[in-house]
Design a protein around this motif. Structure first.
Motif, mmCIF file in Angstrom:
data_model
loop_
_atom_site.group_PDB
_atom_site.id
_atom_site.type_symbol
_atom_site.label_atom_id
_atom_site.label_comp_id
_atom_site.label_asym_id
_atom_site.label_seq_id
_atom_site.Cartn_x
_atom_site.Cartn_y
_atom_site.Cartn_z
ATOM 1 N N VAL A 74 0.821 -1.211 0.000
ATOM 2 C CA VAL A 74 0.000 0.000 0.000
ATOM 3 C C VAL A 74 0.854 1.261 0.000
ATOM 4 O O VAL A 74 0.710 2.138 -0.833
ATOM 5 C CB VAL A 74 -0.943 0.011 1.220
ATOM 6 C CG1 VAL A 74 -1.791 1.287 1.226
ATOM 7 C CG2 VAL A 74 -1.837 -1.215 1.222
ATOM 8 N N GLY A 75 1.767 1.373 0.976
ATOM 9 C CA GLY A 75 2.524 2.599 1.158
ATOM 10 C C GLY A 75 3.510 2.856 0.041
ATOM 11 O O GLY A 75 4.141 1.936 -0.484
ATOM 12 N N VAL A 76 3.657 4.118 -0.336
ATOM 13 C CA VAL A 76 4.620 4.501 -1.376
ATOM 14 C C VAL A 76 5.574 5.574 -0.839
ATOM 15 O O VAL A 76 6.104 6.388 -1.601
ATOM 16 C CB VAL A 76 3.896 5.011 -2.645
ATOM 17 C CG1 VAL A 76 3.207 3.875 -3.362
ATOM 18 C CG2 VAL A 76 2.903 6.109 -2.313
ATOM 19 N N ASP A 77 5.813 5.558 0.461
ATOM 20 C CA ASP A 77 6.707 6.541 1.074
ATOM 21 C C ASP A 77 8.139 6.418 0.576
ATOM 22 O O ASP A 77 8.918 7.375 0.661
ATOM 23 C CB ASP A 77 6.703 6.391 2.601
ATOM 24 C CG ASP A 77 5.335 6.693 3.202
ATOM 25 O OD1 ASP A 77 4.530 7.338 2.506
ATOM 26 O OD2 ASP A 77 5.079 6.288 4.345
ATOM 27 N N ASN A 78 8.507 5.233 0.074
ATOM 28 C CA ASN A 78 9.872 5.014 -0.415
ATOM 29 C C ASN A 78 10.040 5.405 -1.879
ATOM 30 O O ASN A 78 11.106 5.196 -2.465
ATOM 31 C CB ASN A 78 10.275 3.548 -0.245
ATOM 32 C CG ASN A 78 9.332 2.601 -0.982
ATOM 33 O OD1 ASN A 78 8.113 2.746 -0.917
ATOM 34 N ND2 ASN A 78 9.887 1.632 -1.680
ATOM 35 N N ILE A 79 9.014 5.991 -2.473
ATOM 36 C CA ILE A 79 9.059 6.379 -3.888
ATOM 37 C C ILE A 79 8.858 7.886 -4.010
ATOM 38 O O ILE A 79 7.930 8.442 -3.425
ATOM 39 C CB ILE A 79 7.982 5.634 -4.700
ATOM 40 C CG1 ILE A 79 8.192 4.121 -4.603
ATOM 41 C CG2 ILE A 79 7.993 6.069 -6.160
ATOM 42 C CD1 ILE A 79 7.069 3.301 -5.193
ATOM 43 N N ASP A 80 9.717 8.551 -4.756
ATOM 44 C CA ASP A 80 9.592 9.981 -5.011
ATOM 45 C C ASP A 80 8.537 10.181 -6.095
ATOM 46 O O ASP A 80 8.822 10.138 -7.292
ATOM 47 C CB ASP A 80 10.940 10.555 -5.456
ATOM 48 C CG ASP A 80 10.935 12.081 -5.536
ATOM 49 O OD1 ASP A 80 9.852 12.653 -5.756
ATOM 50 O OD2 ASP A 80 12.011 12.681 -5.371
ATOM 51 N N LEU A 81 7.305 10.400 -5.647
ATOM 52 C CA LEU A 81 6.185 10.495 -6.591
ATOM 53 C C LEU A 81 6.317 11.707 -7.507
ATOM 54 O O LEU A 81 5.988 11.638 -8.693
ATOM 55 C CB LEU A 81 4.861 10.561 -5.825
ATOM 56 C CG LEU A 81 4.463 9.304 -5.052
ATOM 57 C CD1 LEU A 81 3.143 9.536 -4.318
ATOM 58 C CD2 LEU A 81 4.327 8.108 -5.970
ATOM 59 N N ASP A 82 6.788 12.826 -6.960
ATOM 60 C CA ASP A 82 6.909 14.032 -7.783
ATOM 61 C C ASP A 82 7.918 13.819 -8.910
ATOM 62 O O ASP A 82 7.660 14.184 -10.063
ATOM 63 C CB ASP A 82 7.345 15.220 -6.912
ATOM 64 C CG ASP A 82 6.244 15.684 -5.975
ATOM 65 O OD1 ASP A 82 5.065 15.409 -6.281
ATOM 66 O OD2 ASP A 82 6.563 16.314 -4.950
ATOM 67 N N GLU A 83 9.050 13.235 -8.564
ATOM 68 C CA GLU A 83 10.073 13.001 -9.588
ATOM 69 C C GLU A 83 9.585 11.991 -10.620
ATOM 70 O O GLU A 83 9.826 12.164 -11.832
ATOM 71 C CB GLU A 83 11.365 12.514 -8.927
ATOM 72 C CG GLU A 83 12.536 12.380 -9.880
ATOM 73 C CD GLU A 83 12.994 13.707 -10.466
ATOM 74 O OE1 GLU A 83 13.673 13.672 -11.514
ATOM 75 O OE2 GLU A 83 12.664 14.770 -9.889
ATOM 76 N N ALA A 84 8.898 10.947 -10.157
ATOM 77 C CA ALA A 84 8.345 9.962 -11.095
ATOM 78 C C ALA A 84 7.339 10.622 -12.041
ATOM 79 O O ALA A 84 7.332 10.358 -13.245
ATOM 80 C CB ALA A 84 7.690 8.814 -10.326
ATOM 81 N N SER A 85 6.506 11.483 -11.488
ATOM 82 C CA SER A 85 5.497 12.164 -12.303
ATOM 83 C C SER A 85 6.154 13.066 -13.346
ATOM 84 O O SER A 85 5.723 13.120 -14.500
ATOM 85 C CB SER A 85 4.566 12.994 -11.412
ATOM 86 O OG SER A 85 3.869 12.157 -10.515
ATOM 87 N N LYS A 86 7.219 13.782 -12.926
ATOM 88 C CA LYS A 86 7.918 14.659 -13.866
ATOM 89 C C LYS A 86 8.487 13.867 -15.033
ATOM 90 O O LYS A 86 8.587 14.369 -16.153
ATOM 91 C CB LYS A 86 9.041 15.400 -13.145
ATOM 92 C CG LYS A 86 8.560 16.468 -12.170
ATOM 93 C CD LYS A 86 9.730 17.069 -11.411
ATOM 94 C CE LYS A 86 9.238 18.035 -10.340
ATOM 95 N NZ LYS A 86 10.380 18.562 -9.527
ATOM 96 N N LYS A 87 8.889 12.637 -14.774
ATOM 97 C CA LYS A 87 9.471 11.794 -15.817
ATOM 98 C C LYS A 87 8.412 10.992 -16.579
ATOM 99 O O LYS A 87 8.737 10.180 -17.437
ATOM 100 C CB LYS A 87 10.500 10.848 -15.194
ATOM 101 C CG LYS A 87 11.754 11.550 -14.674
ATOM 102 C CD LYS A 87 12.718 10.547 -14.055
ATOM 103 C CE LYS A 87 14.016 11.229 -13.656
ATOM 104 N NZ LYS A 87 14.795 11.713 -14.815
ATOM 105 N N GLY A 88 7.149 11.195 -16.228
ATOM 106 C CA GLY A 88 6.073 10.482 -16.925
ATOM 107 C C GLY A 88 5.954 9.028 -16.543
ATOM 108 O O GLY A 88 5.423 8.221 -17.308
#
Length: 529
Positions: A74-88
């Motif tokens: 469930v948790g995605v605290d270990n993932i940089d969501l903003d950076e992932a989003s910027k990279k598509g």
């Protein structure tokens, strides 16, 4: 061909699903040093991780071809969501795979608190003391179980508690009442009603500004003597210092806790009590749940790579070229308006209707999407984004409608949102963008005003007569609350006024209650944006 790299240990069942896809190549890198791992992901189309792999900006800089990140949990605290989003890069998780495991873990804690099983086991097994009288327990049958938050896990706990012969009362202002009554539970409108009547209380809410320290000193004082408290949801929902005091005084018979505000937590003042049963965040730790999660994330990754769907996505990159310039300026406003409305009503929302006027009509679908994201962020125990919002809206039975704007207006572009909630109640607000970075709501339920939706806001309605606003200011001043902005709308036809009061700090509920004691007060609510 797509290359999927498994970065952490997951069940072989999930890996088999990936391997059975003809156009997918699977590589297992779970044993690789975490510093070396990203250097070998340059051609990976997707990766699957658990909590052991930190996917930060540096990690993603190596992933030149990455399209999908699958989080087996469930948790995605270990993932940089903003950076992932910027990279598509689309990030997926599995919010439902652990439901049964967390439900049964909650029931285990509940039964331990009733019968003190771990204590009796330890004394007999390791101290070799046979003492039946010391471990006299109480039954779940006939007790009243109070459930705060009736999402997936809360609902399953209710069903199981009732199978033991317990009565169940529920507090969740964001669900339709029939969801509780359909399974035989009683739903209450006020948290205090649950607190005062429950023998056992278990909490299953997301951790938000509204629910942080939701159960603290005042709430525990109102509980029955000998109450049992359970938290297998999120650390910080119960005030841990207040729990300590409640245990010390004997107010709390027993506490079952799987989560702490700060984790890992190898030592805590609560551990000194024999009637406190603790586990190290084990809610999802069953073989079956790990299989479900692995299978689920494998299928989700396959669907995302092949463009078949993104039901469990927690982010998505919005394509700018699909939205007009003025439309982009309205998207953030739409999301804030949705968030404002869900916080203001604090009720089950039946229908969201939007009325876009002007050039923004061509972006109506995107405006609805951003509105629903804003609404959902305050009421669901999941990461909400522009991919999964339509699924979550449908799951909760909330209708959405895009309607033509058919009234006269001075605004070239205007977004009106109408929310239907509770017993056919409605609330309507309108928003406009005057220039870049100047988005405002311009009216609410016929009260004209202009204010930016940001920060701490008190929304106060009163009978329009002299002296009331001065008394509000006096109360806030006495409590050292500084007013940052104040806007007033009046409706002479109703003889009422509506104020938006922005403050430098969040206002305590007791202060709001004090304001409501003013002669002429009609309603009050606080919103944080």
């Amino acid at each position: 061909m797509y290359k999927v790299v498994v970065c952490d240990n997951i069940s072989e069942k999930g890996i088999d699903i990936l391997k059975n896809e003809k156009d997918i190549v699977v590589e297992i890198k779970s044993d690789l040093d975490k510093k070396e791992l990203p250097k070998q992901l340059g051609d990976a189309d997707a990766i699957i991780t658990r909590s052991s792999t930190t996917v930060d900006k540096e990690f993603l800089s190596y992933c030149k071809n990455l399209k999908v990140i699958g989080r087996a949990g469930v948790g995605v605290d270990n993932i940089d969501l903003d950076e992932a989003s910027k990279k598509g890069i689309v990030v997926l998780n599995m919010p439902t795979g652990n439901t049964l495991a967390a439900t049964e873990h909650t029931m285990t804690h509940m039964l331990n608190c009733l019968r003190f099983m771990p204590n009796a086991n330890y004394e007999l097994k390791y101290k070799h003391i046979w003492d039946r009288k010391k471990w006299m327990g109480i039954e779940l049958f006939g007790k009243t179980v109070g459930i705060i938050g009736m999402g997936r896990i809360g609902t399953q706990v209710a069903i199981r508690a009732m199978s033991f012969g317990a009565k169940v009362i529920v507090y969740d202002p964001y669900i339709p009442k029939e969801k509780a009554t359909r399974i035989g539970a009683k739903i209450v409108d006020k948290l205090d009603e649950l607190i005062e009547n429950a023998d056992i209380i278990t909490i299953h809410t997301p951790k938000t500004d509204e629910t942080y320290n939701m159960i603290s000193y005042d709430e525990i004082k109102k509980m029955k003597n000998g109450v049992i408290l359970i938290n297998c949801a999120r650390g910080g929902l119960y005030n841990e210092d207040a729990l300590y005091d409640g245990l010390k005084s004997g107010k709390i018979r027993a506490l079952g806790i799987d989560v702490f505000e700060n984790e890992p937590q190898p030592n805590h003042p609560l551990f000194e009590f024999d009637n406190v049963f603790v586990t190290p965040h084990l809610g999802a730790n069953t073989f079956e749940s790990q299989i479900r999660v692995a299978e689920g994330i494998a299928r989700s990754v396959i669907d995302a790579l092949k463009g078949r769907g993104y039901e469990n996505a927690v982010n998505i990159k919005m394509e700018d070229e699909e939205i007009s310039e003025i439309g982009r300026q309205f998207l953030g406003l739409a999301e804030r308006m949705g968030s404002f409305l869900s916080q203001y009503t604090k009720s089950f929302i039946k229908c969201i209707a939007i009325y876009p006027h002007g050039e923004i009509e061509k972006n109506a679908n995107s405006l609805m999407l951003f509105t629903t994201v804003g609404v959902l962020k305050n009421i669901v125990d999941e990461h909400v984004n522009y991919v999964n919002a339509p699924y979550l809206i449908e799951e909760r039975g909330i209708k959405t409608q895009i309607k033509p704007f058919e009234r006269s207006t001075e605004f070239k572009n205007l977004l009106v949102i109408d929310i239907e909630y509770d017993d056919d109640k409605h609330i309507e607000i309108g928003g406009a963008v005057f220039e870049p970075n100047k988005a405002r709501i311009v009216f609410m339920d016929g009260f004209d005003m202009e204010i930016e939706l940001s920060g701490n806001i008190i929304v106060f309605k009163n009978h329009d007569k002299p002296g009331i606003i001065g008394k509000v200011g006096e109360i806030l001043g006495r409590h050292n609350i500084n007013i940052a902005d104040f806007r007033l709308g009046r409706r002479k036809d109703l003889g009422e006024a509506l104020s938006f009061i922005k403050t430098d700090q969040e206002v305590d509920e007791n202060i709001l209650k004090e304001i409501m004691q003013i002669d002429g007060a009609i309603s009050i609510a606080k919103v944080k944006l």
